[in-house]
Design a protein around this motif. Structure first.
Motif, PDB file in Angstrom:
ATOM      1  N   LEU A   1       5.526 -20.239   0.071  1.00  0.00           N
ATOM      2  CA  LEU A   1       5.382 -18.948   0.734  1.00  0.00           C
ATOM      3  C   LEU A   1       6.635 -18.100   0.549  1.00  0.00           C
ATOM      4  CD1 LEU A   1       3.807 -20.088   4.142  1.00  0.00           C
ATOM      5  CD2 LEU A   1       2.619 -19.183   2.142  1.00  0.00           C
ATOM      6  N   THR A   2       6.444 -16.827   0.308  1.00  0.00           N
ATOM      7  CA  THR A   2       7.578 -15.912   0.169  1.00  0.00           C
ATOM      8  C   THR A   2       8.297 -15.773   1.501  1.00  0.00           C
ATOM      9  OG1 THR A   2       6.388 -14.675  -1.543  1.00  0.00           O
ATOM     10  CG2 THR A   2       8.275 -13.593  -0.513  1.00  0.00           C
ATOM     11  N   GLU A   3       7.522 -15.638   2.574  1.00  0.00           N
ATOM     12  CA  GLU A   3       8.072 -15.574   3.922  1.00  0.00           C
ATOM     13  C   GLU A   3       7.447 -16.700   4.734  1.00  0.00           C
ATOM     14  OE1 GLU A   3       7.627 -11.771   5.705  1.00  0.00           O
ATOM     15  OE2 GLU A   3       8.640 -10.696   4.085  1.00  0.00           O
ATOM     16  N   GLN A   4       8.269 -17.600   5.218  1.00  0.00           N
ATOM     17  CA  GLN A   4       7.764 -18.747   5.953  1.00  0.00           C
ATOM     18  C   GLN A   4       7.676 -18.414   7.439  1.00  0.00           C
ATOM     19  OE1 GLN A   4      10.349 -22.016   4.908  1.00  0.00           O
ATOM     20  NE2 GLN A   4       9.308 -22.342   2.964  1.00  0.00           N
ATOM     21  N   PRO A   5       6.476 -18.517   8.026  1.00  0.00           N
ATOM     22  CA  PRO A   5       6.297 -18.167   9.437  1.00  0.00           C
ATOM     23  C   PRO A   5       6.899 -19.206  10.371  1.00  0.00           C
ATOM     24  CG  PRO A   5       4.278 -19.097   8.558  1.00  0.00           C
ATOM     25  CD  PRO A   5       5.219 -18.935   7.387  1.00  0.00           C
ATOM     26  N   ILE A   6       7.135 -18.802  11.600  1.00  0.00           N
ATOM     27  CA  ILE A   6       7.602 -19.729  12.631  1.00  0.00           C
ATOM     28  C   ILE A   6       6.396 -20.509  13.136  1.00  0.00           C
ATOM     29  CG2 ILE A   6       8.589 -19.891  14.949  1.00  0.00           C
ATOM     30  CD1 ILE A   6      10.194 -17.367  14.298  1.00  0.00           C
ATOM     31  N   SER A   7       6.447 -21.834  12.983  1.00  0.00           N
ATOM     32  CA  SER A   7       5.287 -22.653  13.319  1.00  0.00           C
ATOM     33  C   SER A   7       5.713 -23.991  13.922  1.00  0.00           C
ATOM     34  CB  SER A   7       4.432 -22.901  12.067  1.00  0.00           C
ATOM     35  OG  SER A   7       3.438 -23.877  12.316  1.00  0.00           O
TER      36      SER A   7
END
Length: 285
Positions: A207-213
């Motif tokens: 992923l280009t931008e990794q979400p907070i998970s």
């Protein structure tokens, strides 16, 4: 989620100009029902075609029958799961599984005439199913993975049996693999859990931008513990801990001083990753 309507079915009528030859009565009745917006009747007719008469019609028209079934069932499911509540998802379990199966089959038998229609419907099904599966995953996350019980067993089995085939049509869906991995872990199926977690990490890393998970952080924590304490796979432990430590740092940096309890919790997790890596380094000296 997109507004749950039957507008998706309008793409079907682009196929209505095809010449119909040597078809069964059920196939013809199915087409007529589609043209008259009698979707349930069409569903019944095309189901009879693919279950009992698939050797009596051409491959092109069989592909079209599979496509009709998948699109209709997806439209119904989109409508029925418009309210993504836990109780509603549980009530629709048979429908979820059947719809995903229909789409997998339609994708397998698609041709040039049905591909665009199936792809449009597939996107909708993946979106609807992913929302529903996330509700199950969020419920699992509230329980201690080291103390499985009847509820966690039910949730885990539900996730696997209803959504397991979704990976056959969902592309680069890291969250799907994380939830399925968690489900297998709760059931004590560690090799399957690690396989799903690995797929989730591989897709997440792209992923280009990794979400907070919190879910993905759980992937790192459970994987690191398994490879270090159970499998004694030091190389994989090192890889997981390196990624996990970096991701935990990102989560910490997104918090402010008012969230000190969460910062301390994440620090403990990051220290565990670093401890594993230090112990591996020391053991190699």
């Amino acid at each position: 989620m997109k507004k749950a309507t039957f507008t998706l079915l309008t793409v079907i009528f682009a196929l209505q100009s095809f010449v119909v030859t040597a078809q069964t009565d059920n196939y013809k009745k199915g087409l007529e029902a589609m043209q008259a917006n009698r979707y349930h009747e069409a569903l019944v007719c095309f189901t009879k075609v693919v279950e009992n008469e698939k050797f009596e019609i051409s491959g092109k028209d069989l592909s079209q029958a599979y496509a009709y079934l998948a699109v209709i069932r997806t439209a119904y499911l989109e409508k029925d799961l418009n309210n993504v509540k836990f109780s509603n998802i549980i009530a629709k379990q048979g429908q979820i599984h059947q719809t995903i199966q229909e789409m997998v089959r339609a994708s397998k038998f698609q041709d040039g005439n049905t591909k665009s229609m199936i792809n449009e419907s597939k996107k909708t099904l993946v979106e609807v199913s992913s929302h529903a599966l996330k509700v199950i995953g969020d419920s699992l996350m509230t329980y201690d993975e080291n103390q499985p019980n009847e509820t966690t067993n039910f949730l885990a089995n539900f996730a696997i049996k209803q959504f397991g085939e979704l990976e056959n049509i969902a592309v680069d869906n890291w969250e799907l693999h994380d939830i399925l991995g968690l489900a297998h872990f709760y059931l004590g199926e560690n090799p399957k859990a690690m396989s799903e977690f690995k797929k989730g990490r591989d897709q997440f890393s792209k992923l280009t931008e990794q979400p907070i998970s919190p879910l993905h952080l759980k992937n790192f924590v459970l994987s690191a513990n398994y490879y270090f304490k159970i499998a004694n796979d030091l190389k994989e432990t090192q890889n997981v801990c390196k990624q996990g430590s970096s991701y935990t740092s990102v989560l910490i940096n997104n918090l402010d001083d008012s969230e000190m309890n969460e910062i301390l919790r994440l620090n403990k997790i990051e220290n565990r990753f670093r401890s594993y890596m230090t112990r591996i380094k020391d053991s190699s000296n």
